[in-house]
Scaffold this motif. Structure first.
Motif, PDB file in Angstrom:
ATOM      1  N   ALA A   1       0.813  -1.218   0.000  1.00 32.15           N
ATOM      2  CA  ALA A   1       0.000   0.000   0.000  1.00 32.15           C
ATOM      3  C   ALA A   1       0.843   1.264   0.000  1.00 32.15           C
TER       4      ALA A   1
ATOM      5  N   TRP B   1       0.900   2.382  -3.594  1.00 37.01           N
ATOM      6  CA  TRP B   1      -0.299   2.874  -4.282  1.00 37.01           C
ATOM      7  C   TRP B   1      -1.178   3.762  -3.402  1.00 37.01           C
ATOM      8  N   ASN B   2      -0.865   3.857  -2.111  1.00 32.36           N
ATOM      9  CA  ASN B   2      -1.591   4.751  -1.203  1.00 32.36           C
ATOM     10  C   ASN B   2      -0.560   5.402  -0.279  1.00 32.36           C
TER      11      ASN B   2
ATOM     12  N   ASP C   1     -10.865   2.950  -3.588  1.00 30.31           N
ATOM     13  CA  ASP C   1      -9.658   3.590  -4.118  1.00 30.31           C
ATOM     14  C   ASP C   1      -8.494   2.628  -4.295  1.00 30.31           C
ATOM     15  N   ASN C   2      -8.732   1.317  -4.255  1.00 29.71           N
ATOM     16  CA  ASN C   2      -7.673   0.378  -4.583  1.00 29.71           C
ATOM     17  C   ASN C   2      -7.391   0.436  -6.082  1.00 29.71           C
TER      18      ASN C   2
END
Length: 566
Positions: free
Chosen positions: A69, A72-73, A519-520
């Motif tokens: 994560a 991507w986050n 939001d994945n």
């Protein structure tokens, strides 16, 4: 890094000492002054007012799976909004380094299965510019994130990258393979890894024991020899914590390996629920016995009851019922038809009735599973799976299949949270050798949101029940964790240490309800939470939260083993 003054607050310094009024000055990302009445320096120094609030070291998340994560986050929502400034990843035997490209497929498949993570996100959003730890560290340090990160080397990853998938899942390692694993671990620790995580508990999606369950003592001993050469490096043990007949044997096996080498380790776990009082007595007795024998083992102790959601898109929650495990992790397009197949239903009933019981599984307690969310609106909702089965005159397995058939694959069950024996839990946290904040942040995205459990320790155990003092709770979330992990440059408010702080008032914070966010990278959803209400979270002198709202700043970096200053 930045210059900042937090003034007017009450400092809870992370050591367990009583709170005291003081200001805190940070320069270049490091604390330089702590004391009352510090005057603003002007210029580029930013001032954060903390009147009526506590100022504590930034909270440390002791068990996360944000390895993917963070790419991507990078805001790692909602961690900053819950006062988190440092996270530990690479847990449960799984890390993304050192990892050869040839082993990446099987390792990621296992990682995403065990932790309920989107595989395509790992494949598409993680840059994969590394195979070994030195390159990995450079990549992480180049990725702007909202928190500092510290990483274990995962034994599952290590074993698979050296042996290959077929051999790793199939046999004991040879002497040459063990030597190669030890060399990779040594290199990783030299370049910033904080220890080794291993796993003798899990099974993969095909119900085969994970590779580390095939490791013999010689393999563990060689890796322990490496850990012993790196002061401060620790071992994480994921043992068969829900099998009473195996708990003591698993932990004592590693105690025999670690004690003569002076290795500190954490192990799973002393259960906290009232329902598991018999297991709690067993594990507390094990904890006392190990400490009395001079073994530096620290048990994990959960402090927040879990209220999980059970979805039917993909999950490992049905592992002990083979037919259901294959169904839930199988192709989506055939799922509804399979549920109606009489042959599959007969096999599912048989597997359900012959499952191995587990102290932690809700499949053994269908009265605790509530029919919660319907994709189609068919219902019923708000009653337990057991009530529904009794009402319809169906076997529990058939009842679940029927309900999903009517309500859709995107429907969910909810687990009723178990009651905790909070006085016993609080007593364990008052001890010097226990660990908390073990909450799987960043994993099981559609099961629960682990982020935020740190705040629950403050609201429930300090504010609402008075079972812990604020200094005890903060110590458990900061200095105690930093000391265990060998992160000697953080976890305490003192000159020369990391400029990571959290500012909060007990009457202003709360663990917010879970909410879905789509939001994945693969378009799927995850559970998150709204901001807890902390006034400020500060990483290396930079506010990531200010006035209770995230700022979007990403000052975090990779941190590693550091001896505390004299």
């Amino acid at each position: 890094m930045a210059d900042l003054l937090v003034r007017g607050g009450t400092v809870v310094d992370g050591t367990g000492a009583p709170p005291t009024p003081a200001d805190v000055r940070i320069r270049g990302g490091v604390i330089v002054e702590v004391g009352p009445g510090l005057a603003p320096a002007g210029g580029a120094e930013r001032v954060v007012e903390a009147g009526g609030a506590y100022v504590a070291p930034g909270f440390i998340e002791a068990h996360t799976h944000v390895d993917g994560a963070m790419w991507w986050n990078p805001d790692l929502d909602p961690l900053p909004a819950y006062g988190t400034t440092t996270v530990v990843f690479g847990n449960c035997g799984m890390s993304v380094a050192p990892l050869r490209e040839s082993a990446r497929g099987p390792v990621l498949d296992l990682f995403c299965f065990l932790e309920d993570l989107p595989l395509s996100a790992f494949q598409d959003k993680v840059p994969w510019t590394w195979e070994r730890w030195p390159e990995y560290r450079r990549a992480v340090e180049g990725q702007a994130v909202s928190v500092n990160v510290a990483g274990f080397v995962g034994h599952l990853t290590l074993r698979t990258t050296v042996m290959g998938a077929e051999a790793s899942w199939g046999r004991a390692a040879t002497g040459e393979e063990i030597a190669e694993m030890a060399a990779l671990l040594d290199e990783s620790l030299t370049h910033g890894a904080i220890g080794l995580s291993t796993n003798v508990f899990d099974k993969d999606r095909y119900l085969k024991p994970v590779p580390t369950r095939l490791a013999e003592d010689a393999e563990f001993e060689a890796l322990a020899d490496v850990l012993a050469r790196h002061p401060g490096a620790t071992l994480q043990l994921i043992t068969r914590f829900n099998e009473p007949d195996n708990i003591d044997a698993d932990v004592e096996r590693f105690a025999r390996i670690c004690k003569p080498r002076g290795i500190r380790a954490q192990w799973t776990a002393i259960p906290s629920t009232v329902r598991e009082d018999y297991l709690r007595e067993q594990t507390i007795a094990l904890h006392r016995r190990l400490r009395a024998d001079g073994v530096d083992f620290w048990p994990n102790v959960p402090h927040k009851p879990l209220e999980p959601f059970f979805n039917f898109e993909r999950a490992l929650t049905f592992q002990r019922v083979a037919a259901w495990n294959h169904w839930i992790n199988g192709p989506a397009e055939t799922k509804l038809a399979t549920l109606a197949d009489p042959q599959w239903r007969a096999r599912a009933r048989e597997d359900w009735d012959n499952r191995v019981s587990s102290s932690t599984s809700r499949l053994d307690r269908p009265e605790s599973l509530i029919l919660a969310i319907s994709e189609t609106g068919h219902g019923p909702l708000g009653i337990s799976l057991k009530e529904y089965a009794d009402r319809e005159g169906l076997h529990i397995s058939d009842a679940l299949a029927t309900w999903i058939g009517h309500n859709g694959i995107l429907s969910c069950l909810r687990g009723i949270p178990d009651a905790f024996d909070e006085p016993v839990v609080a007593g364990l946290f008052a001890e010097p050798h226990t660990l908390t904040n073990i909450n799987d942040s960043g994993a099981h995205l559609q099961l629960f949101c682990g982020s935020g459990e740190n705040v629950y320790l403050l609201t429930r155990y300090v504010r609402d029940t008075g079972l812990l003092s604020v200094e005890q709770a903060v110590h458990n979330l900061t200095g105690k964790l930093a000391g265990f992990f060998g992160l000697g440059d953080r976890g305490v408010i003192a000159p020369g240490l990391a400029g990571d702080l959290v500012v909060f008032a007990l009457d202003e914070i709360e663990v917010r309800p879970e909410e879905k966010r789509y939001d994945n990278p693969d378009g799927s959803w995850r559970f998150t939470r709204g901001p807890a209400g902390v006034r400020a979270t500060i990483v290396r002198g930079v506010p990531t939260v200010l006035d209770a709202e995230p700022t979007g700043e990403r000052p975090g970096t990779m941190v590693g083993l550091v001896s505390p200053p004299n």
